[in-house]
Design an enzyme around this catalytic site. Structure first.
Site: not given
Ligand code: GNR
Ligand code: NI
Length: 172
Positions: A45, A50, A94-95, A136-137, A140
């Site tokens: 995702g 981000q 998480c990236l 999670h997305e 953000h």
């Protein structure tokens, strides 16, 4: 085009993102870039903040079996319209917080509504990894990271590691 992923701590990862006002070709390019960036990472995702874009746009593909077809989803202005009482614990990453993982408890099933790139309203019930990932997305988009669910000490430990990583990346 692949975009650069911001690493925590970064003030842009803490902002509440603005609704996408209209579907444009610019938005379609952005979504394509986000999918390319996500697959290259690799991740399941990616949310627009981000990559430093403070708008309510996310992409995801949680078909993680190596032999499964890609199943990319692009969600414009996504929102959770129902959540199960039943919860699920998942070891999240998480990236924007590379190589750090921690267990997070979230509703096991969610009903999500969003606009697709044709401007059509979509709705889907999600469970398993898809449910975890979409929550999670959407977090953000609210300036929230998975570490915000952890105890302060653990969160601080991870934040310090990321500060160190960013210093090292700046030197390299
Ligand atoms: O790639 C990712 N993996 C992941 C694993 C467990 C729970 C959530 C995620 S999302 C993450 C990519 C990312 O940072 N999206 O914002
Ligand atoms: Ni993330």
């Amino acid at each position: 085009m692949k975009r650069k992923i911001l690493i925590h701590p970064d003030p842009r990862l803490k902002k509440v993102c603005a609704a996408v006002p209209d579907i444009s070709d610019e938005l379609r390019v952005l979504a394509k870039d986000m999918l390319e960036t996500m697959y290259a990472a690799p991740g399941i995702g990616l949310a627009a903040p981000q990559i430093g874009i403070l708008e309510r746009l996310v992409v995801l593909d949680c078909e993680k079996e190596d032999d499964s077809e890609p199943a990319p989803l692009v969600m414009v202005n996504p929102r959770i319209i129902a959540s199960s009482d039943e919860t699920n614990v998942y070891d999240e990453g998480c990236l924007s917080i590379p190589d750090q993982y921690a267990e997070v408890t979230r509703p096991a099933e969610v009903r999500v509504e969003w606009l697709d790139l044709d401007g059509n309203l979509q709705e889907r019930d999600m469970d398993g990894l898809w449910a975890t990932c979409v929550q999670h997305e959407i977090d953000h988009l609210e300036g929230k990271l998975f570490i915000d669910y952890l105890k302060p000490l653990k969160r601080q430990m991870i934040t310090r590691k990321m500060q160190k990583l960013k210093r090292e990346m700046a030197r390299a």
